[in-house]
Design an enzyme around this catalytic site. Structure first.
Site, PDB file in Angstrom:
ATOM      1  N   SER A   1       0.722  -1.258   0.211  1.00 37.05           N
ATOM      2  CA  SER A   1       0.072  -0.068   0.062  1.00 37.05           C
ATOM      3  C   SER A   1       0.875   1.127  -0.114  1.00 37.05           C
ATOM      4  CB  SER A   1      -1.095   0.050   1.266  1.00 37.05           C
ATOM      5  OG  SER A   1      -2.080   0.961   1.160  1.00 37.05           O
TER       6      SER A   1
ATOM      7  N   ASP B   1     -10.001  -3.921  -5.429  1.00 35.31           N
ATOM      8  CA  ASP B   1      -9.080  -2.721  -4.681  1.00 35.31           C
ATOM      9  C   ASP B   1      -9.018  -1.641  -5.798  1.00 35.31           C
ATOM     10  OD1 ASP B   1      -6.994  -1.287  -3.598  1.00 35.31           O
ATOM     11  OD2 ASP B   1      -5.471  -2.959  -3.895  1.00 35.31           O
TER      12      ASP B   1
ATOM     13  N   HIS C   1      -8.129  -4.594  -0.497  1.00 38.52           N
ATOM     14  CA  HIS C   1      -6.888  -3.990  -0.330  1.00 38.52           C
ATOM     15  C   HIS C   1      -6.747  -4.453   1.164  1.00 38.52           C
ATOM     16  CE1 HIS C   1      -3.994  -0.957  -0.645  1.00 38.52           C
ATOM     17  NE2 HIS C   1      -4.279  -0.540   0.574  1.00 38.52           N
TER      18      HIS C   1
END
Length: 405
Positions: free
Chosen positions: A191, A345, A375
């Site tokens: 991320s 995501d 995610h």
């Protein structure tokens, strides 16, 4: 009697809070049919929403800040001894790190893995990623260095990037002290940490004084802040645990420590049309395969922006902030790469576009797509009753890639 009444009111308020959080979750989110363990995801998201709401209440009461409370609840904890690993907290430069070294003797020097945690540049910690880093170190028999970079909004761009670069260069120069082969150092992150890993890798291309990075591992990375209307943003805008609006909020907090101009970023009026056209060859839905548009995609007509907004956010265009926008000459020199994406995501297409750029530049890419993933799923691979098998498969693919190097 008064104490009992106060306690009853507190319990009733807490129950209302939980019910409210669940209602908010149902009314503001969408969990697609194809996602892994949808009920578990709903519970995880409700817990996150409940934590945020409780933090807001405590902030209103003047007891603590919502940010501080949320960080405290998500902080994780340092686990006990591990029979297969030595662990030590150190400082690389002035940056705190935790190093995980396999106890088993090795015939030669091991590979070294730097790991930059996720959390929107605002959350996350070494402790929160203990389980992930231990698993990687144990299963791949690598030395893992987890980096505790500074967080927004107290520290804004480029503080996080600079901390990760400092820790990386320090490790490269001292790798042999930890039984690591300097020619086998891998930079990784998920991320926001994937953003930092990509940016650090690009910077090190122009550092002939250091060993070459052996590989990079980018786990559902955020790689640009120009276009929040790519197919994955449109398709997954309300899919937990990362909403489209929240992603825009995070990049603004990282850039300047507040979320002013959030609406401009979401509607795409934060960048002049000529800037968007300049980056179109790299940042366009045209570069994404049709199979990733079947769940819906509507191209958006570019709109003009004000100079005030652009001046405030123009650093979005710097490759250290948006690695997808790096020049071809830099991309061509990047190391072998592993990219992990999740279907559900908002950041899926950032990674797909970067994958294409790497492949076009002749960089070997191993790609693993979690068809039923969302995610943050990697962090939930071993989360007790709220664990996700698809996250474990993803992490095992990362381990297999490391072992193949």
């Amino acid at each position: 009697a008064l104490l009992v009444l106060i306690l009853a009111v507190f319990i009733a308020a807490f129950i209302l809070l939980v019910v409210g959080a669940i209602y908010f979750d149902f009314s503001n989110s969408e969990i697609p049919l194809g996602v892994d363990q949808p009920v578990k995801l709903r519970i995880v998201h409700s817990i996150l929403i409940g934590t945020a709401v409780l933090g807001k209440i405590l902030e209103k009461l003047g007891l603590c800040s919502q940010l501080g409370f949320t960080r405290y609840m998500r902080r994780g904890k340092k686990l006990g001894e591990d029979p297969k690993l030595f662990m030590k907290d150190l400082q690389f430069g002035k940056v705190p790190v935790r190093i995980y070294q396999p106890r088993a003797p090795s015939a030669g020097r091991r590979r070294g893995v730097l790991y930059f945690h996720g959390g929107g540049w605002m959350f996350g910690s070494i402790n929160a990623y203990e389980t992930v880093c231990r698993y990687i170190a144990r299963e791949s028999e690598s030395v893992v260095v987890s980096v505790e970079y500074r967080l927004a909004p107290e520290h804004t761009y480029p503080a996080q990037y600079e901390d990760c670069l400092t820790a990386t260069t320090h490790f490269m120069k001292t790798a042999e002290d930890y039984g690591v082969d300097p020619a086998h150092i891998i930079i990784s992150g998920d991320s926001a940490g994937g953003n930092l890993a990509a940016a650090v890798c690009q910077t090190l291309v122009s550092r002939p004084d250091l060993p070459k990075v052996h590989a990079q591992i980018l786990i559902y990375p955020c790689l640009q802040a120009i276009d929040f209307d790519l197919p994955s943003y449109q398709q997954n805008c309300g899919v937990p645990i990362l909403f489209r609006e929240r992603m825009a909020f995070y990049v603004l907090q990282y850039l300047k420590g507040d979320a002013s101009f959030l609406e401009d970023v979401l509607e795409g009026s934060h960048m002049p049309v000529d800037v968007k056209l300049k980056f179109r060859k790299w940042l366009s839905a045209d570069n994404i395969l049709k199979e990733f548009k079947v769940r819906g995609y509507k191209p958006k007509v570019p709109i003009e922006c004000s100079n005030e907004v652009y001046e405030a956010v123009k650093k979005f265009c710097e490759p250290a902030f948006s690695p997808l926008l790096a020049e071809d000459a830099v991309v061509r020199q990047l190391p072998e790469s592993f990219i992990l994406t999740c279907e559900y995501d908002v950041l899926r297409d950032d990674a797909l576009l970067y994958k294409k750029r790497l492949e076009d530049g002749g960089v070997p890419v191993t790609w693993y797509h979690i068809e039923n993933g969302f995610h943050g799923i990697i962090s939930l691979f071993d989360n007790g009753r709220l664990s996700f098998p698809a996250g474990k498969k993803g992490l095992d693919n990362i381990v297999n890639f490391l072992r193949s190097l």
